[in-house]
Motif scaffolding. Structure first.
Motif, mmCIF file in Angstrom:
data_model
loop_
_atom_site.group_PDB
_atom_site.id
_atom_site.type_symbol
_atom_site.label_atom_id
_atom_site.label_comp_id
_atom_site.label_asym_id
_atom_site.label_seq_id
_atom_site.Cartn_x
_atom_site.Cartn_y
_atom_site.Cartn_z
ATOM 1 N N CYS A 31 0.846 -1.193 0.000
ATOM 2 C CA CYS A 31 0.000 0.000 0.000
ATOM 3 C C CYS A 31 0.881 1.242 0.000
ATOM 4 O O CYS A 31 1.879 1.307 0.729
ATOM 5 N N HIS A 33 0.289 4.097 1.227
ATOM 6 C CA HIS A 33 0.257 4.833 2.488
ATOM 7 C C HIS A 33 0.821 4.030 3.656
ATOM 8 O O HIS A 33 1.745 4.473 4.317
ATOM 9 N N CYS A 34 0.285 2.860 3.921
ATOM 10 C CA CYS A 34 0.654 2.149 5.148
ATOM 11 C C CYS A 34 1.638 1.013 4.912
ATOM 12 O O CYS A 34 2.180 0.457 5.864
ATOM 13 N N GLU A 36 1.059 -1.893 3.890
ATOM 14 C CA GLU A 36 0.407 -3.200 4.026
ATOM 15 C C GLU A 36 0.442 -3.933 2.690
ATOM 16 O O GLU A 36 0.115 -3.369 1.657
ATOM 17 N N VAL A 55 -3.453 1.898 -3.058
ATOM 18 C CA VAL A 55 -3.672 1.833 -1.614
ATOM 19 C C VAL A 55 -4.527 0.610 -1.279
ATOM 20 O O VAL A 55 -5.211 0.053 -2.136
ATOM 21 N N CYS A 56 -4.484 0.225 0.008
ATOM 22 C CA CYS A 56 -5.104 -1.045 0.409
ATOM 23 C C CYS A 56 -6.570 -0.893 0.774
ATOM 24 O O CYS A 56 -7.307 -1.866 0.763
ATOM 25 N N CYS A 57 -6.978 0.318 1.144
ATOM 26 C CA CYS A 57 -8.356 0.444 1.621
ATOM 27 C C CYS A 57 -8.824 1.888 1.473
ATOM 28 O O CYS A 57 -8.032 2.789 1.210
ATOM 29 N N CYS A 60 -6.939 4.423 3.801
ATOM 30 C CA CYS A 60 -5.681 4.984 3.291
ATOM 31 C C CYS A 60 -5.973 5.984 2.168
ATOM 32 O O CYS A 60 -5.357 7.039 2.098
ATOM 33 N N ILE A 63 -7.071 9.228 3.673
ATOM 34 C CA ILE A 63 -5.983 9.993 4.271
ATOM 35 C C ILE A 63 -5.236 10.765 3.184
ATOM 36 O O ILE A 63 -4.910 11.938 3.348
ATOM 37 N N TYR A 76 4.236 15.270 3.789
ATOM 38 C CA TYR A 76 3.999 13.830 3.743
ATOM 39 C C TYR A 76 5.196 13.113 3.126
ATOM 40 O O TYR A 76 5.670 12.112 3.632
ATOM 41 N N ARG A 80 7.732 10.396 4.910
ATOM 42 C CA ARG A 80 7.970 9.050 4.375
ATOM 43 C C ARG A 80 9.453 8.784 4.216
ATOM 44 O O ARG A 80 9.939 7.684 4.464
#
Ligand SMILES: [Zn+2]
Length: 84
Positions: A31, A33-34, A36, A55-57, A60, A63, A76, A80
């Motif tokens: 993902c 963002h996270c 995952e 992204v996974c969901c 995310c 966000i 951001y 990162r």
């Protein structure tokens, strides 16, 4: 709109869309963002910082939308880089 609200909604929406789907070949992607790892069929595309991000969901994705709405892309990106 609060983050908690977005997360809650994302689980509800996610559950529906993940039901009754054919079994994919197992390609895992991180993902944006996270980080995952997600199956290819679970990948969502969200435009952020000038490109389509995986992204996974919906949490995310939400966000990233918030960050972009607030013009925080630069912060951001810095965050990162520090994490990596
Ligand atoms: Zn994620």
């Amino acid at each position: 709109m609060s983050l908690a609200f977005i997360f809650k909604r994302s689980t509800q929406m996610g559950l529906l869309s993940f039901l009754f789907q054919p079994k994919p070949h197992e390609v895992k992607r991180p993902c944006f963002h996270c980080g995952e790892l997600m199956r290819e069929r679970d990948v969502l595309l969200q435009t952020f910082d000038g490109a389509a991000r995986e992204v996974c969901c919906h949490g995310c994705a939400g966000i990233l939308i918030l960050i972009e709405n607030d013009g925080m892309q630069l912060e951001y990106r810095k965050m990162r880089m520090q994490k990596a």
